[in-house]
Write an enzyme that holds these catalytic residues in place. Structure first.
Site, PDB file in Angstrom:
ATOM      1  N   ALA A  17      -4.296  -2.695  -0.629  1.00 58.66           N
ATOM      2  CA  ALA A  17      -4.576  -1.340  -0.160  1.00 58.66           C
ATOM      3  C   ALA A  17      -5.578  -1.364   0.984  1.00 58.66           C
ATOM      4  CB  ALA A  17      -5.112  -0.496  -1.318  1.00 58.66           C
TER       5      ALA A  17
ATOM      6  N   PRO B 135       0.780  -1.238   0.000  1.00 61.96           N
ATOM      7  CA  PRO B 135       0.000   0.000   0.000  1.00 61.96           C
ATOM      8  C   PRO B 135       0.808   1.283   0.000  1.00 61.96           C
ATOM      9  CG  PRO B 135       0.079  -0.911   2.201  1.00 61.96           C
ATOM     10  CD  PRO B 135       0.782  -1.903   1.318  1.00 61.96           C
TER      11      PRO B 135
ATOM     12  N   ILE C  67      -5.979  -8.000  -6.705  1.00 59.41           N
ATOM     13  CA  ILE C  67      -7.107  -7.269  -6.133  1.00 59.41           C
ATOM     14  C   ILE C  67      -7.172  -5.905  -6.809  1.00 59.41           C
ATOM     15  CG2 ILE C  67      -8.161  -6.315  -4.038  1.00 59.41           C
ATOM     16  CD1 ILE C  67      -6.797  -8.473  -2.438  1.00 59.41           C
TER      17      ILE C  67
ATOM     18  N   ASP D 237       3.394   0.689 -11.954  1.00 58.21           N
ATOM     19  CA  ASP D 237       2.249   1.589 -11.886  1.00 58.21           C
ATOM     20  C   ASP D 237       2.635   2.919 -11.256  1.00 58.21           C
ATOM     21  OD1 ASP D 237       0.568  -0.253 -13.003  1.00 58.21           O
ATOM     22  OD2 ASP D 237      -0.434  -0.818 -11.144  1.00 58.21           O
TER      23      ASP D 237
ATOM     24  N   GLY E  18       0.850  -1.375  -7.194  1.00 49.01           N
ATOM     25  CA  GLY E  18       0.476  -1.012  -5.843  1.00 49.01           C
ATOM     26  C   GLY E  18      -0.489  -2.036  -5.265  1.00 49.01           C
ATOM     27  N   GLY E  19      -0.384  -2.281  -3.968  1.00 45.77           N
ATOM     28  CA  GLY E  19      -1.278  -3.240  -3.336  1.00 45.77           C
ATOM     29  C   GLY E  19      -0.957  -4.660  -3.736  1.00 45.77           C
ATOM     30  N   ASP E  20      -1.985  -5.412  -4.124  1.00 45.54           N
ATOM     31  CA  ASP E  20      -1.850  -6.814  -4.528  1.00 45.54           C
ATOM     32  C   ASP E  20      -2.224  -6.947  -6.000  1.00 45.54           C
ATOM     33  OD1 ASP E  20      -1.829  -9.858  -3.442  1.00 45.54           O
ATOM     34  OD2 ASP E  20      -3.396  -9.600  -4.960  1.00 45.54           O
TER      35      ASP E  20
ATOM     36  N   MET F 206     -11.133   3.270  -5.528  1.00 47.98           N
ATOM     37  CA  MET F 206     -11.325   4.185  -6.665  1.00 47.98           C
ATOM     38  C   MET F 206     -12.699   4.857  -6.628  1.00 47.98           C
ATOM     39  SD  MET F 206      -9.658   1.583  -9.506  1.00 47.98           S
ATOM     40  CE  MET F 206     -10.590   0.178  -8.829  1.00 47.98           C
TER      41      MET F 206
ATOM     42  N   LYS G 151      -1.471   4.839 -14.563  1.00 48.81           N
ATOM     43  CA  LYS G 151      -2.857   5.067 -14.951  1.00 48.81           C
ATOM     44  C   LYS G 151      -3.426   6.168 -14.074  1.00 48.81           C
ATOM     45  CE  LYS G 151      -3.878   0.276 -16.327  1.00 48.81           C
ATOM     46  NZ  LYS G 151      -2.634  -0.389 -15.932  1.00 48.81           N
TER      47      LYS G 151
END
Length: 252
Positions: free
Chosen positions: A121, A14, A95, A37, A90-92, A171, A59
């Site tokens: 996250a 995260p 997911i 990313d 970022g994160g997994d 998001m 993105k």
């Protein structure tokens, strides 16, 4: 013919580097090519070797450096050239990271794939905010949804939020008004506690609390920006003064 390299779909966690898995850190440190990313923390990219090629495919809402199909094709081309490549997210990766799509394209091309999970996250941000997504006295069900998918109004979120449940929305900053309206139209109480976690786990993290009816005003007033998560449920207000707020106060 040169042997194909491997595509490593790696979760960067995260935010801060010390939440990387050991496997992820070791891969980043030795990689020659990293496709990353925009949400990957700059300090994590600094772990890469000095001669590593860092390719950003960041993105942003309504603007992608590369469309997803081109990102997948890029990974395959690099691997087919004989080079291992890290796809750093970022994160997994699995997911809301589109890792499943990239893995499918790689397998179809006959390229080896390894997935290195990361702290999501939701898990990381909630932990940093000390919000327990499950709690014996407040929630036994957790659901993750994307808040900016097409056809948001027509999606069926019935039963995802309410008594004994926690809803985590990725998001959702730009669509907070539609999210609040959708949930209340589906019967969720206007005074359901919510939290918005901006820049979870990072030094600049903010945790903003309120009620569902006031969510759009909260996001606008505090000028919340991505990355941010919206958490909806009683767990967000345990031992917090927002329990005493009314829907009318939250909507001001």
């Amino acid at each position: 013919m040169a042997k194909s390299g491997t595509i490593y779909l790696v979760g960067a966690g995260p935010g801060v580097p010390d939440l990387l898995t050991i496997r992820a850190a070791r891969l980043i440190e030795r990689a020659r090519v990293i496709v990353h990313d925009g949400l990957v923390h700059p300090a994590i990219l600094k772990l890469a070797r000095a001669d590593a090629e860092l390719i950003s495919v960041a993105k942003r809402r309504s603007h992608h450096t590369l469309p997803q199909e081109e990102i997948s094709d890029l990974l395959v081309r690099i691997a087919q050239s004989g080079e291992d490549v890290i796809r750093l997210k970022g994160g997994d990766p699995f997911i809301f990271g589109r890792g499943g799509e990239e893995a499918e394209v790689a397998r179809a091309a006959g390229v080896a794939v390894e997935v290195v999970p990361g702290i999501s996250a939701a898990n990381g941000a909630a932990a940093a905010a000390q919000i327990a997504l499950t709690h014996r006295d407040a929630s036994s069900i957790v659901s993750f949804v994307a808040g900016q998918c097409k056809g948001l109004k027509d999606q069926d979120w019935a039963g995802l939020a309410g008594k004994g449940r926690t809803l985590v929305i990725y998001m959702g900053v730009k669509t907070a008004p539609q999210i609040a309206d959708k949930l209340m139209e589906d019967g969720l109480a206007p005074d359901m506690p919510v939290a918005v976690i901006e820049n979870g786990t990072r030094p600049e993290m903010r945790v903003l609390r309120g009620l569902l009816a006031g969510l759009p005003n909260l996001v606008e007033r505090e000028e919340v920006v991505s990355p941010a998560l919206i958490v909806i449920g009683e767990v967000t207000a345990r031992d917090d003064a927002t329990l005493a707020m009314t829907a009318r106060e939250a909507a001001r």
